[in-house]
Design a protein around this motif. Structure first.
Motif, PDB file in Angstrom:
ATOM      1  N   ARG A 182     -37.298 -13.796  21.945  1.00 39.10           N
ATOM      2  CA  ARG A 182     -37.964 -14.653  22.929  1.00 39.10           C
ATOM      3  C   ARG A 182     -37.106 -14.777  24.192  1.00 39.10           C
ATOM      4  N   SER A 234     -43.284 -13.664  13.753  1.00 39.24           N
ATOM      5  CA  SER A 234     -42.539 -14.181  14.901  1.00 39.24           C
ATOM      6  C   SER A 234     -41.095 -13.697  14.874  1.00 39.24           C
ATOM      7  N   GLU A 268     -38.643 -15.583  14.901  1.00 38.86           N
ATOM      8  CA  GLU A 268     -37.966 -16.497  13.984  1.00 38.86           C
ATOM      9  C   GLU A 268     -38.122 -16.060  12.535  1.00 38.86           C
ATOM     10  N   ARG A 292     -35.588 -13.360  12.052  1.00 39.38           N
ATOM     11  CA  ARG A 292     -34.241 -13.936  12.056  1.00 39.38           C
ATOM     12  C   ARG A 292     -33.943 -14.619  10.726  1.00 39.38           C
ATOM     13  N   ARG A 293     -34.873 -15.441  10.254  1.00 44.32           N
ATOM     14  CA  ARG A 293     -34.661 -16.134   8.976  1.00 44.32           C
ATOM     15  C   ARG A 293     -34.570 -15.151   7.818  1.00 44.32           C
ATOM     16  N   ARG A 301     -26.842 -11.955  16.549  1.00 46.65           N
ATOM     17  CA  ARG A 301     -27.100 -12.646  17.810  1.00 46.65           C
ATOM     18  C   ARG A 301     -26.727 -11.776  19.001  1.00 46.65           C
TER      19      ARG A 301
END
Length: 230
Positions: free
Chosen positions: A81, A122, A124, A127-128, A145
Motif C-alpha cells: 500500500r 490484501s 495485509e 504480510r500476516r 519490510r
C-alpha cells in the motif's frame, strides 16, 4: 503424500518426473514454461499486480507470455500500500490504477488468459501469512519490510497454508530475474540478481528447517538455502 510442484520462470527448469508430484502451481508467467514442457494446467497461479503496470518492458513481456494460458485459480499478489498522508495515498492509488487487482483481472481476460476462481487477497493478508510461517522472527520481518518476498515465494506460501499438501518441490527458481519465456531487458540495466534474493533465501532457509517438507531440483536453490534436493 500429496505433492505440489511450485514452478518459477527460470530458463531451462530442472523438472521432476510426473510421478513425483500431484499438482502444479505457477508464479507469474511460468505457466508458459509449464505448457512448453507438457506439465498439467496449474491448480493455481499467483500473478504480481506489477505485471500489468506497463512501467517496464519486462512487465509487458510477462503479460505477453500469459496470453492464451489457463489456470484453475488466479491469485493476485498485490503491491504494498502507498505510504504517506491520506491525500497522497489516494493520488498514488489513482495514478497506479494498472496495478489494481480488478484491472489485472480485466487485462488478463482481454488477452485470453483463462481461469476459474479469482482471488485478490490484501497486502495485509500476505504480510500476516509470511510472518506466521516465519514464526514472527524479527530478522525475517525486517527483511520483508525492506523487500517483500517474490511472487514465487508467495506461491509456495499459499500452497503451504492451503493445508492439502504434504510435500513441495521447487523447480524453475534461481534468485535471478532471468525468464524461460523471454530475455529480461532489466538484466542489462542492473544485472541478473533479483532484488528479492536476500529475503527469499532467508525465508526458504527458515521454512526448510521448520517444515522439512520442501525440496528442490535446482542447484541454485540448494546451494543458497540448504533446501534439500528431491
Amino acid at each position: 503424500m500429496t505433492t505440489l510442484l511450485v514452478l518459477g520462470s527460470k530458463p531451462e527448469p530442472i523438472l521432476p518426473g510426473s510421478a513425483a508430484y500431484d499438482e502444479v502451481a505457477c508464479a507469474n508467467a511460468s505457466g508458459r514454461s509449464a505448457r512448453r514442457h507438457g506439465l498439467p494446467i496449474p491448480r493455481f497461479t499467483v500473478v504480481s499486480a506489477i505485471v500489468t503496470s506497463g512501467r517496464k518492458p519486462a512487465n509487458d513481456l510477462a503479460v505477453e507470455a500469459l496470453r492464451g494460458l489457463q489456470t484453475g485459480r488466479l491469485v493476485i499478489y498485490p503491491r504494498p500500500r502507498p505510504r504517506g498522508p491520506m491525500v497522497d495515498r489516494a493520488l498514488k492509488y489513482l495514478r497506479n490504477y494498472r496495478v489494481n487487482p480488478q484491472y489485472v483481472r480485466w487485462k488478463l481476460r482481454r488477452i485470453g488468459y483463462e481461469f476459474g476462481e479469482f482471488a485478490a487477497p490484501s497486502p495485509e493478508f500476505f504480510r500476516r501469512t509470511f510472518e506466521t510461517l516465519c514464526e514472527h522472527d524479527p530478522e525475517l520481518i525486517g527483511l520483508m519490510r525492506k523487500k517483500q518476498p517474490s511472487t514465487g515465494l508467495a506461491t509456495l506460501a499459499l500452497g503451504i497454508v492451503a493445508g492439502g499438501y504434504s510435500r513441495f518441490i521447487l523447480a524453475g527458481f534461481s534468485f535471478e530475474i532471468t525468464h524461460d519465456y523471454a530475455r529480461n531487458p532489466l538484466v542489462d540495466e542492473r544485472g541478473p540478481v533479483s532484488a528479492h534474493a536476500e529475503t527469499d533465501q532467508a525465508i526458504l532457509r527458515h521454512l526448510s528447517r521448520r517444515l522439512g517438507t520442501i525440496f528442490t531440483t535446482e542447484p541454485a536453490v540448494h546451494e543458497a538455502t540448504g533446501v534439500p534436493y528431491l
